[in-house]
Design a protein around this motif. Structure first.
Motif, mmCIF file in Angstrom:
data_model
loop_
_atom_site.group_PDB
_atom_site.id
_atom_site.type_symbol
_atom_site.label_atom_id
_atom_site.label_comp_id
_atom_site.label_asym_id
_atom_site.label_seq_id
_atom_site.Cartn_x
_atom_site.Cartn_y
_atom_site.Cartn_z
ATOM 1 N N UNK A 229 0.839 -1.196 0.000
ATOM 2 C CA UNK A 229 0.000 0.000 0.000
ATOM 3 C C UNK A 229 0.883 1.259 0.000
ATOM 4 N N UNK A 230 2.013 1.206 0.725
ATOM 5 C CA UNK A 230 2.935 2.348 0.740
ATOM 6 C C UNK A 230 3.591 2.551 -0.622
ATOM 7 N N UNK A 231 3.963 1.433 -1.259
ATOM 8 C CA UNK A 231 4.558 1.514 -2.596
ATOM 9 C C UNK A 231 3.559 2.124 -3.565
ATOM 10 N N UNK A 232 2.302 1.661 -3.477
ATOM 11 C CA UNK A 232 1.261 2.160 -4.373
ATOM 12 C C UNK A 232 1.041 3.651 -4.152
ATOM 13 N N UNK A 233 1.027 4.064 -2.877
ATOM 14 C CA UNK A 233 0.809 5.477 -2.547
ATOM 15 C C UNK A 233 1.809 6.394 -3.207
ATOM 16 N N UNK A 234 3.065 5.943 -3.243
ATOM 17 C CA UNK A 234 4.110 6.802 -3.797
ATOM 18 C C UNK A 234 4.268 6.622 -5.294
ATOM 19 N N UNK A 235 3.420 5.824 -5.917
ATOM 20 C CA UNK A 235 3.612 5.524 -7.342
ATOM 21 C C UNK A 235 2.501 6.092 -8.221
ATOM 22 N N UNK A 236 2.823 6.257 -9.489
ATOM 23 C CA UNK A 236 1.842 6.734 -10.479
ATOM 24 C C UNK A 236 2.006 5.915 -11.742
ATOM 25 N N UNK A 237 0.919 5.744 -12.475
ATOM 26 C CA UNK A 237 0.987 5.077 -13.776
ATOM 27 C C UNK A 237 0.792 6.154 -14.831
ATOM 28 N N UNK A 238 1.724 6.238 -15.773
ATOM 29 C CA UNK A 238 1.648 7.306 -16.767
ATOM 30 C C UNK A 238 1.464 6.713 -18.164
ATOM 31 N N UNK A 239 0.592 7.348 -18.939
ATOM 32 C CA UNK A 239 0.353 6.920 -20.319
ATOM 33 C C UNK A 239 0.472 8.167 -21.201
ATOM 34 N N UNK A 240 1.179 8.044 -22.329
ATOM 35 C CA UNK A 240 1.300 9.199 -23.224
ATOM 36 C C UNK A 240 1.602 8.750 -24.642
ATOM 37 N N UNK A 241 1.435 9.660 -25.566
ATOM 38 C CA UNK A 241 1.832 9.439 -26.955
ATOM 39 C C UNK A 241 3.073 10.279 -27.203
ATOM 40 N N UNK A 242 3.994 9.743 -28.065
ATOM 41 C CA UNK A 242 5.232 10.492 -28.334
ATOM 42 C C UNK A 242 5.819 10.079 -29.675
ATOM 43 N N UNK A 288 5.359 19.089 -18.103
ATOM 44 C CA UNK A 288 5.718 20.158 -19.044
ATOM 45 C C UNK A 288 6.957 19.779 -19.852
ATOM 46 N N UNK A 289 7.949 19.153 -19.192
ATOM 47 C CA UNK A 289 9.160 18.711 -19.913
ATOM 48 C C UNK A 289 8.816 17.616 -20.913
ATOM 49 N N UNK A 290 7.885 16.731 -20.532
ATOM 50 C CA UNK A 290 7.482 15.649 -21.451
ATOM 51 C C UNK A 290 6.835 16.247 -22.698
ATOM 52 N N UNK A 291 6.005 17.248 -22.469
ATOM 53 C CA UNK A 291 5.316 17.901 -23.589
ATOM 54 C C UNK A 291 6.346 18.564 -24.521
ATOM 55 N N UNK A 292 7.338 19.207 -23.898
ATOM 56 C CA UNK A 292 8.401 19.855 -24.686
ATOM 57 C C UNK A 292 9.149 18.833 -25.532
ATOM 58 N N UNK A 293 9.287 17.611 -25.004
ATOM 59 C CA UNK A 293 10.016 16.553 -25.737
ATOM 60 C C UNK A 293 9.146 15.930 -26.825
ATOM 61 N N UNK A 294 7.901 16.413 -26.965
ATOM 62 C CA UNK A 294 7.044 15.934 -28.040
ATOM 63 C C UNK A 294 5.882 15.061 -27.595
ATOM 64 N N UNK A 295 5.752 14.834 -26.282
ATOM 65 C CA UNK A 295 4.659 13.969 -25.797
ATOM 66 C C UNK A 295 3.314 14.694 -25.894
ATOM 67 N N UNK A 296 2.256 13.905 -26.094
ATOM 68 C CA UNK A 296 0.889 14.464 -26.076
ATOM 69 C C UNK A 296 -0.021 13.452 -25.386
ATOM 70 N N UNK A 297 -1.266 13.834 -25.152
ATOM 71 C CA UNK A 297 -2.252 12.972 -24.463
ATOM 72 C C UNK A 297 -1.647 12.342 -23.203
ATOM 73 N N UNK A 298 -1.044 13.165 -22.364
ATOM 74 C CA UNK A 298 -0.369 12.633 -21.158
ATOM 75 C C UNK A 298 -1.401 12.394 -20.050
ATOM 76 N N UNK A 299 -1.492 11.160 -19.608
ATOM 77 C CA UNK A 299 -2.404 10.825 -18.506
ATOM 78 C C UNK A 299 -1.596 10.299 -17.331
ATOM 79 N N UNK A 300 -1.876 10.806 -16.116
ATOM 80 C CA UNK A 300 -1.204 10.297 -14.917
ATOM 81 C C UNK A 300 -2.276 9.700 -14.015
ATOM 82 N N UNK A 301 -2.140 8.411 -13.701
ATOM 83 C CA UNK A 301 -3.172 7.732 -12.918
ATOM 84 C C UNK A 301 -2.634 7.282 -11.561
ATOM 85 N N UNK A 302 -3.464 7.365 -10.511
ATOM 86 C CA UNK A 302 -3.017 6.861 -9.205
ATOM 87 C C UNK A 302 -2.957 5.330 -9.221
ATOM 88 N N UNK A 303 -2.079 4.779 -8.403
ATOM 89 C CA UNK A 303 -1.984 3.310 -8.293
ATOM 90 C C UNK A 303 -2.609 2.928 -6.957
#
Ligand code: PRP
Ligand code: ZN
Length: 308
Positions: A229-242, A288-303
Motif C-alpha cells: 500500500x505504501x509503494x502504491x501510494x508513492x507511485x503513479x501510472x503514466x500513459x502518453x503518446x510520443x 511540461x518537460x514531457x510535452x516539450x520533448x514531443x509527448x501528447x495525451x499525457x495521462x497520470x493515474x493513481x496506483x
C-alpha cells in the motif's frame, strides 16, 4: 481464532495480531487510512477502545500515543503506529538507540511534526543565547537535555506530563519545548516557535516478543500489505503518446520508472504510445518537460495497490 483438529483433540489457534494506534490526535486518522489502504476494515463504535476487523485477523487497541511504545515493547500489542518523538525520548532516557525496544518496520511519512522551543510572544528572542538561565517546560526532558548538551546551553528543564503550553502563563516556566504540528496550540496560547529541536514522523513498530507461527503468518501478510500500500501510494501510472524518435529522452524524464511498455498507434507509424509505472510522484514540471520533448495525451493515474 482458527479452529483446527489434531487427531481427536480440537485445538484453538490464535492467529490474530493486535495493533495499538492513537485514539484521537495527530496520528489517528492516517493510521486508520493506512489500515484501509491494506484492505483491513475496522469501525470502532463510540468510546470503544478495543475492536476487531471482520475481514482480517487483526484487533485494534485505541490508546494515548504516549502508551504505544511500552504496549508494543511488552508484547501486549504486536504492532503499533507511533511518532519517532516518543521512541527518541525513550532511547535517550535509556542511552540506547531508536530501535532498542521495538523494531521499526517502516517510516510512514505522515503525522509530520517537530519538537520545538517556543516562548511567549512578548519575549524578545534573538538566538539561543537569549534562553540563558531560562526555565523550559517539556514532556521530552531527555531530547531537550541532549539538545542543551550539544549546544552547550545554560537552560533549566521543568518536566511536565501534559498541558505544557500553559506553563509560561502559570509562571512555572519561561518557555516550552513541545510538539508543533499546525502551530494552532502555540497560537492559542500566545506562544512563538523559535527553535526546532527534533523532527518527527509516524512509524510502524513491531514487538520484540516472539510470535507463534500462526501469528507470524498473519504478521507477514500484514507487513506485505503495508509495504504494497505504501509503494502504491508513492507511485503513479503514466500513459502518453510520443514521437518514436523521442522514446529514450521521454523515458529518461520519467521519475523512478521501470521498463516502459511501448505500443504502436493505429494508422501512425511515426508516433508510439508509452505506458510506465513510476515509483515517484509526477509533478507538473515533469509533464511540461514531457510535452516539450514531443509527448501528447499525457495521462497520470493513481496506483491503488501493488504486489511486487
Ligand atoms: C501535541 C502537543 C500539542 C499539539 C500540537 O499533542 O502536545 O498539544 O500536539 O499540535 P498543533 O501544532 O497542531 O496545535 P499530542 O498529539 O501528542 O497529544 P497528547 O499530548 O494528548 O498526547
Ligand atoms: Zn502525546
Amino acid at each position: 481464532m482458527v479452529k483446527c483438529y489434531e487427531g481427536a483433540e480440537m485445538k484453538t489457534v490464535n492467529n490474530r495480531i493486535r495493533i495499538a494506534i492513537q485514539k484521537t490526535g495527530r496520528l489517528s486518522e492516517e493510521s486508520f487510512r493506512l489500515l484501509a489502504g491494506c484492505g483491513i476494515y475496522v469501525k470502532p463504535r463510540k468510546e470503544q477502545l478495543f475492536c476487531h476487523s471482520d475481514n482480517f485477523p487483526l484487533d485494534l487497541l485505541l490508546v494515548r500515543d504516549d502508551d504505544i511504545p511500552n504496549l508494543v515493547a511488552e508484547g501486549t500489542c504486536d504492532f503499533g503506529i507511533v511518532g519517532t518523538n516518543l521512541l527518541q525520548e525513550k532511547a535517550l532516557q535509556n542511552s540506547s538507540d531508536l530501535e532498542s525496544n521495538n523494531e521499526i518496520i517502516r517510516y510512514l511519512g505522515f503525522a509530520l511534526c517537530r519538537l520545538a522551543i517556543a516562548v511567549p510572544k512578548s519575549f524578545s528572542y534573538q538566538n539561543l543565547s537569549s534562553l540563558k538561565k531560562c526555565r523550559i517546560a517539556t514532556s521530552y526532558p531527555a531530547i531537550l537535555s541532549d539538545y542543551i548538551k550539544k549546544n552547550k546551553l545554560d537552560i533549566e528543564i521543568t518536566t511536565l506530563t501534559g498541558s505544557v503550553e500553559i506553563a509560561p502563563r502559570l509562571g512555572i516556566a519561561d518557555g516550552i519545548c513541545d510538539l508543533v504540528s499546525t502551530g494552532g496550540t502555540l497560537e492559542a496560547n500566545n506562544l512563538r516557535e523559535v527553535e526546532v529541536v527534533f523532527k518527527s514522523q509516524a512509524v510502524l513498530i513491531k514487538s520484540p516478543k516472539p510470535f507463534s507461527s500462526e501469528k507470524q503468518r498473519t504478521a507477514r501478510l500484514f507487513q506485505n500489505r503495508v509495504e504494497g500500500s505504501e509503494l502504491a501510494n508513492g507511485s503513479k501510472y503514466i500513459m502518453l503518446h510520443a514521437p518514436k524518435s523521442a522514446l529514450s529522452i521521454i523515458v529518461s524524464l520519467l521519475p523512478g520508472a521501470e521498463r516502459p511498455t511501448v505500443l504502436e498507434l493505429q494508422g501512425d507509424t511515426k508516433r508510439i504510445a508509452i505506458h510506465a509505472l513510476c515509483r515517484e510522484n509526477i509533478f507538473w514540471e515533469t509533464m511540461e518537460s514531457l510535452k516539450k520533448a514531443g509527448a501528447s495525451s499525457i495521462l497520470v493515474l493513481p496506483v491503488e495497490k501493488m504486489l511486487t
